[in-house]
Design a protein around this motif. Structure first.
Motif, PDB file in Angstrom:
ATOM      1  N   LEU A 134       0.718  -1.154   0.107  1.00 17.91           N
ATOM      2  CA  LEU A 134      -0.115  -0.009  -0.032  1.00 17.91           C
ATOM      3  C   LEU A 134       0.853   1.189   0.112  1.00 17.91           C
ATOM      4  N   VAL A 135       1.962   1.225   0.833  1.00 18.90           N
ATOM      5  CA  VAL A 135       2.846   2.535   0.845  1.00 18.90           C
ATOM      6  C   VAL A 135       3.217   2.487  -0.612  1.00 18.90           C
ATOM      7  N   THR A 136       3.860   1.469  -1.103  1.00 20.33           N
ATOM      8  CA  THR A 136       4.478   1.465  -2.357  1.00 20.33           C
ATOM      9  C   THR A 136       3.641   2.011  -3.603  1.00 20.33           C
ATOM     10  N   ILE A 137       2.342   1.658  -3.447  1.00 20.65           N
ATOM     11  CA  ILE A 137       1.317   2.256  -4.534  1.00 20.65           C
ATOM     12  C   ILE A 137       1.091   3.783  -4.207  1.00 20.65           C
ATOM     13  N   VAL A 138       1.095   4.284  -2.993  1.00 17.74           N
ATOM     14  CA  VAL A 138       0.839   5.654  -2.850  1.00 17.74           C
ATOM     15  C   VAL A 138       1.982   6.370  -3.350  1.00 17.74           C
ATOM     16  N   VAL A 139       3.296   6.059  -2.633  1.00 13.76           N
ATOM     17  CA  VAL A 139       4.278   6.509  -3.373  1.00 13.76           C
ATOM     18  C   VAL A 139       4.472   6.660  -4.557  1.00 13.76           C
ATOM     19  N   GLY A 140       4.203   5.542  -5.359  1.00 11.66           N
ATOM     20  CA  GLY A 140       4.172   5.395  -6.883  1.00 11.66           C
ATOM     21  C   GLY A 140       3.121   6.265  -7.613  1.00 11.66           C
ATOM     22  N   VAL A 141       1.978   6.359  -7.142  1.00 12.83           N
ATOM     23  CA  VAL A 141       1.222   7.145  -7.462  1.00 12.83           C
ATOM     24  C   VAL A 141       1.484   8.841  -7.472  1.00 12.83           C
ATOM     25  N   LEU A 142       2.179   9.042  -6.259  1.00 12.30           N
ATOM     26  CA  LEU A 142       2.468  10.492  -5.981  1.00 12.30           C
ATOM     27  C   LEU A 142       3.605  10.878  -6.994  1.00 12.30           C
ATOM     28  N   ILE A 143       4.311   9.878  -7.183  1.00 10.71           N
ATOM     29  CA  ILE A 143       5.607  10.278  -8.284  1.00 10.71           C
ATOM     30  C   ILE A 143       5.162  10.272  -9.714  1.00 10.71           C
ATOM     31  N   VAL A 144       4.441   9.047 -10.163  1.00 11.10           N
ATOM     32  CA  VAL A 144       4.278   8.903 -11.376  1.00 11.10           C
ATOM     33  C   VAL A 144       3.136   9.771 -12.066  1.00 11.10           C
ATOM     34  N   VAL A 145       2.084   9.993 -11.366  1.00  8.03           N
ATOM     35  CA  VAL A 145       0.807  10.683 -11.929  1.00  8.03           C
ATOM     36  C   VAL A 145       1.406  12.189 -12.371  1.00  8.03           C
ATOM     37  N   PRO A 146       2.012  12.998 -11.476  1.00  7.54           N
ATOM     38  CA  PRO A 146       2.523  14.376 -11.629  1.00  7.54           C
ATOM     39  C   PRO A 146       3.498  14.161 -12.833  1.00  7.54           C
ATOM     40  N   THR A 147       4.279  13.274 -12.630  1.00 10.27           N
ATOM     41  CA  THR A 147       5.478  13.151 -13.686  1.00 10.27           C
ATOM     42  C   THR A 147       4.967  12.945 -15.188  1.00 10.27           C
ATOM     43  N   ALA A 148       3.971  12.046 -15.113  1.00  9.25           N
ATOM     44  CA  ALA A 148       3.524  11.548 -16.469  1.00  9.25           C
ATOM     45  C   ALA A 148       2.621  12.664 -16.944  1.00  9.25           C
ATOM     46  N   PHE A 149       1.907  13.465 -16.186  1.00  9.59           N
ATOM     47  CA  PHE A 149       0.999  14.495 -16.514  1.00  9.59           C
ATOM     48  C   PHE A 149       1.951  15.647 -17.044  1.00  9.59           C
ATOM     49  N   TRP A 150       3.086  15.867 -16.487  1.00 10.36           N
ATOM     50  CA  TRP A 150       4.018  16.937 -16.572  1.00 10.36           C
ATOM     51  C   TRP A 150       4.684  17.000 -17.890  1.00 10.36           C
ATOM     52  N   VAL A 151       4.928  15.674 -18.186  1.00  8.22           N
ATOM     53  CA  VAL A 151       5.836  15.233 -19.380  1.00  8.22           C
ATOM     54  C   VAL A 151       4.705  15.480 -20.525  1.00  8.22           C
ATOM     55  N   ARG A 152       3.588  15.026 -20.440  1.00  9.64           N
ATOM     56  CA  ARG A 152       2.565  15.203 -21.471  1.00  9.64           C
ATOM     57  C   ARG A 152       2.257  16.575 -21.659  1.00  9.64           C
ATOM     58  N   LEU A 153       2.197  17.301 -20.753  1.00  7.89           N
ATOM     59  CA  LEU A 153       1.693  18.830 -20.672  1.00  7.89           C
ATOM     60  C   LEU A 153       2.794  19.577 -21.280  1.00  7.89           C
ATOM     61  N   ARG A 154       3.888  19.602 -20.868  1.00  6.36           N
ATOM     62  CA  ARG A 154       4.872  20.523 -21.156  1.00  6.36           C
ATOM     63  C   ARG A 154       6.230  20.183 -21.858  1.00  6.36           C
ATOM     64  N   MET A 155       6.611  18.588 -21.580  1.00  7.77           N
ATOM     65  CA  MET A 155       7.821  18.220 -22.116  1.00  7.77           C
ATOM     66  C   MET A 155       7.744  17.132 -22.810  1.00  7.77           C
ATOM     67  N   PRO A 156       6.892  17.041 -23.897  1.00  4.05           N
ATOM     68  CA  PRO A 156       6.678  15.830 -24.831  1.00  4.05           C
ATOM     69  C   PRO A 156       7.863  15.199 -25.444  1.00  4.05           C
ATOM     70  N   GLY A 157       8.877  16.000 -25.545  1.00  7.00           N
ATOM     71  CA  GLY A 157      10.197  15.709 -26.135  1.00  7.00           C
ATOM     72  C   GLY A 157      10.815  14.716 -25.126  1.00  7.00           C
ATOM     73  N   LEU A 158      10.567  14.940 -23.847  1.00  6.71           N
ATOM     74  CA  LEU A 158      11.193  14.225 -22.836  1.00  6.71           C
ATOM     75  C   LEU A 158      10.562  12.845 -22.817  1.00  6.71           C
ATOM     76  N   ARG A 159       9.409  12.461 -23.359  1.00  6.20           N
ATOM     77  CA  ARG A 159       8.806  10.995 -23.123  1.00  6.20           C
ATOM     78  C   ARG A 159       9.514  10.065 -23.483  1.00  6.20           C
ATOM     79  N   PRO A 160      10.409   9.966 -24.551  1.00  2.70           N
ATOM     80  CA  PRO A 160      11.279   8.679 -24.584  1.00  2.70           C
ATOM     81  C   PRO A 160      12.295   8.295 -23.544  1.00  2.70           C
ATOM     82  N   LEU A 161      12.765   9.533 -23.041  1.00  4.55           N
ATOM     83  CA  LEU A 161      13.761   9.547 -22.164  1.00  4.55           C
ATOM     84  C   LEU A 161      12.957   8.958 -20.902  1.00  4.55           C
ATOM     85  N   ILE A 162      11.944   9.617 -20.347  1.00  3.10           N
ATOM     86  CA  ILE A 162      11.206   9.130 -19.276  1.00  3.10           C
ATOM     87  C   ILE A 162      10.857   7.455 -19.284  1.00  3.10           C
ATOM     88  N   GLU A 163      10.210   7.083 -20.568  1.00  2.65           N
ATOM     89  CA  GLU A 163      10.072   5.847 -20.827  1.00  2.65           C
ATOM     90  C   GLU A 163      11.015   4.916 -20.671  1.00  2.65           C
TER      91      GLU A 163
END
Lengths: 260, 347
Positions: free
Chosen positions: A62-91
């Protein structure tokens, strides 16, 4: 003719999948000589160490899920919104845990965060638990990121964000009230995968010497005959329950029906 | 100083200058259309007002307050998008109430406001409040988006091609509803469109844009009847352009296609009228005039001579005159016209 062949191949596939499961289940029921019984399951569930380690691993998951969501959702959101060029790197970064063995990661952790380091996490039980949760987050990263990123693709992130901004919403509100609910299906499938990985994980827990479920299963497998098999059946049941929950939640989410 | 003052706005994406020295004063309660082909910079201007793009130079002042340093969520500007952009996870009522929650409007008041807004757009709360966006038609979704943008009582309303995704019938109806609501609330509105008919039918003033430049700013009547540049003439309406040279502006004589008119006095020439260089007050029915404007799909270029500048008395800020709400007829009937006195009738 091709029809018959197709059916034959299908049946063969079924046998390949079902036979081991059936054999396993059948064996787990034969603890009492000469008859079927649930003795193995009763013995497992009554085992105090099973309860302890299972509870520990579920908490870690459960802790892992919470930490994972907190890290991944904002990151994926921000990469999609502002830094689409970084997507391959993040992937690429999120896929690294699949190619770097867990044992390498955990050895790195132990060297970096040992008691004589600048951040002596391994000095206390709680510190080690935190370290373990972080390690699990890394292991679950590929699954979590993929799931969330795919879900983000199905909504118009940019326009929804701009609409929310023009209505006075800050980043927190946008993520919490707009983005997260709309990628919930992805977050949940990522979460259940994370749960399945963390509950059964052995390497990290064993090397950090935490009382987790994975090492317990391993020890049990060395000492007993019927109980480990019963445990495996239980593990399968949990996994299937998780999968069922994913589809159930996706179906009860009214607004998601339109998108699918 | 105007209510919303856009001054010398510049925007480049890389080496490409999208908006060039754009200046536009807008009065309170005005309905302004930015009209132009795609890529002319109209949406970029709108997005800079909303705060989604930062201008490279220039200022945007709302009641004297500079908006440029403010983030989009601090500007109190409502926006309606082409793609509706309703929040799919929220019901109609929650969508409309979204901006109120963030603004800290107390719950009971927010509920009243949501009901009020839904009444305004003709989708009563009792029937539509609990629906999700996917259960609505495109036109209904865009109405909800309008209600959502208006609910927090923004100072300016921005409409980014809100009708483009709708089918023709809905488009015409919603267009007049938008204008009706805008008038009732008296909200300053900027409407971006590439459809001249839309712009001509609902605006107080139109800004025709091309290549990042405001080619002409004027009432629909001025834009349609007195295009200031060849681009405006060709973009608004349908006509056959031909090269002409002004021989005598006073007499309204031009030489077209190598032909010069005979030297009879202009006043006596049938079909040619004397131009009145003095600007006259708008909407003066006492002045006789002839409906010189052709139908866009009509016969020829009579009545509009691109490239010939006509004196325009009121460009920019001015007192609000009821005549400015007059919508230009697509094909004006002959009769007393307002601005025909300075028309040049072709040979």
């Amino acid at each position: 003719m091709t029809r018959i062949l197709a059916w034959a191949i299908f049946l063969l596939g079924c046998l390949y999948f079902v036979l081991p499961l059936w054999g396993m289940t059948e064996f787990s029921l034969r603890m009492r000589r000469g008859e079927y019984s649930l003795d193995a399951y009763a013995s497992i569930l009554a085992n105090a160490e099973f309860q302890r380690t299972f509870a520990f691993s579920v908490t870690m998951a459960l802790v892992t899920i919470v930490v994972g969501v907190l890290i991944v959702v904002p990151t994926a959101f921000w990469v999609r919104l502002r830094m689409p060029g970084l997507r391959p790197l993040i992937e690429f970064l999120t896929l690294l845990p699949l190619v770097i063995p867990a044992i390498v990661i955990v050895f790195g952790y132990i060297r970096l965060y040992n008691t004589s380091s600048w951040l002596p996490l391994t000095g206390t039980a709680m510190g080690t638990n935190i370290l373990l949760a972080m390690g699990y987050t890394v292991l679950a990263l590929p699954y979590m990121y993929r799931a969330v990123d795919t879900a983000l693709r199905s909504i118009d992130v940019t326009t929804l964000t701009e609409a929310a901004q023009s209505l006075g919403a800050g980043w927190g509100t946008i993520l919490w009230r707009i983005i997260l609910p709309n990628v919930l299906a992805g977050v949940l499938s990522g979460a259940f995968l994370t749960f399945a990985i963390v509950v059964g994980e052995f390497t990290m827990a064993a090397l950090l010497d935490r009382p987790a479920f994975g090492p317990f299963m391993q020890r049990l497998g060395q000492d007993r005959a019927y109980e480990p098999v019963a445990l495996a059946v239980i593990a399968f049941a949990i996994t299937w329950a998780c999968m069922g929950l994913i589809s159930l939640v996706t179906r009860t989410q009214k607004h998601l029906r339109a998108a699918s | 100083m105007a209510y919303l003052d856009i001054l010398n706005l510049e925007k480049s994406f890389g080496a490409h200058r999208v908006v060039k020295d754009f200046t536009l004063p807008i009065d309170r309660g005005e309905f302004i259309s930015l009209l132009g082909p795609s890529g002319c910079g109209k949406t970029t201007v709108l997005r800079m007002i909303a705060g989604f793009e930062t201008p490279n130079a220039g200022s945007i002042r709302l009641e004297g307050r500079d908006l440029v340093p403010l983030r989009p969520n601090q500007r109190q500007i409502g926006m309606v998008f082409q793609a509706y952009a309703l929040f799919p996870n929220l019901t109609v009522a929650q969508n409309v109430g979204f901006g109120l929650r963030g603004a800290g409007v107390p719950r009971p008041e927010a509920q009243t406001r949501v009901a009020e807004m839904l009444d305004l757009i003709g989708l009563p709360l009792s029937e539509y409040g609990d629906r999700y966006p996917f259960q609505l038609s495109g036109g209904q979704q865009q109405r909800v988006a309008l209600a959502r943008a208006l609910a927090p009582r923004p100072q300016v309303l921005l409409l980014d091609e809100p009708l483009s995704a709708l089918d023709a019938k809905v488009r015409v109806r919603l267009r007049s509803e938008i204008r009706e609501i805008q008038r009732r609330l008296g909200i300053t509105t900027i409407f971006v469109t590439h459809d001249q008919e839309e712009a001509l039918s609902i605006s107080d003033r139109i800004v025709v844009m091309n290549g990042g430049i405001a080619e002409q700013v004027g009432t629909p009547f001025e834009i349609y009847n007195h295009p200031a540049t060849p681009f405006v003439a060709s973009f608004v309406g349908t006509l056959t352009p031909f090269d002409a040279r002004v021989l005598d502006p006073g007499a309204g004589q031009v030489a077209a296609a190598g032909q010069t008119p005979d030297a009879r006095p202009a006043a006596a020439a049938p079909g040619r009228r004397q131009r009145d260089p003095r600007p006259a007050p708008r909407g003066d029915p006492a002045r006789p005039g002839r409906g010189a404007r052709d139908c866009p799909a009509g016969h020829g270029p009579r009545g509009r001579v691109p490239g010939v500048r006509h004196p325009h008395p009121r460009r920019g800020a001015g007192p609000h005159h009821p005549a400015r709400h007059l919508q230009p007829p697509r094909c004006p009937a002959p009769g007393p016209g307002r601005d025909d006195r300075d028309q040049l009738l072709g040979p």
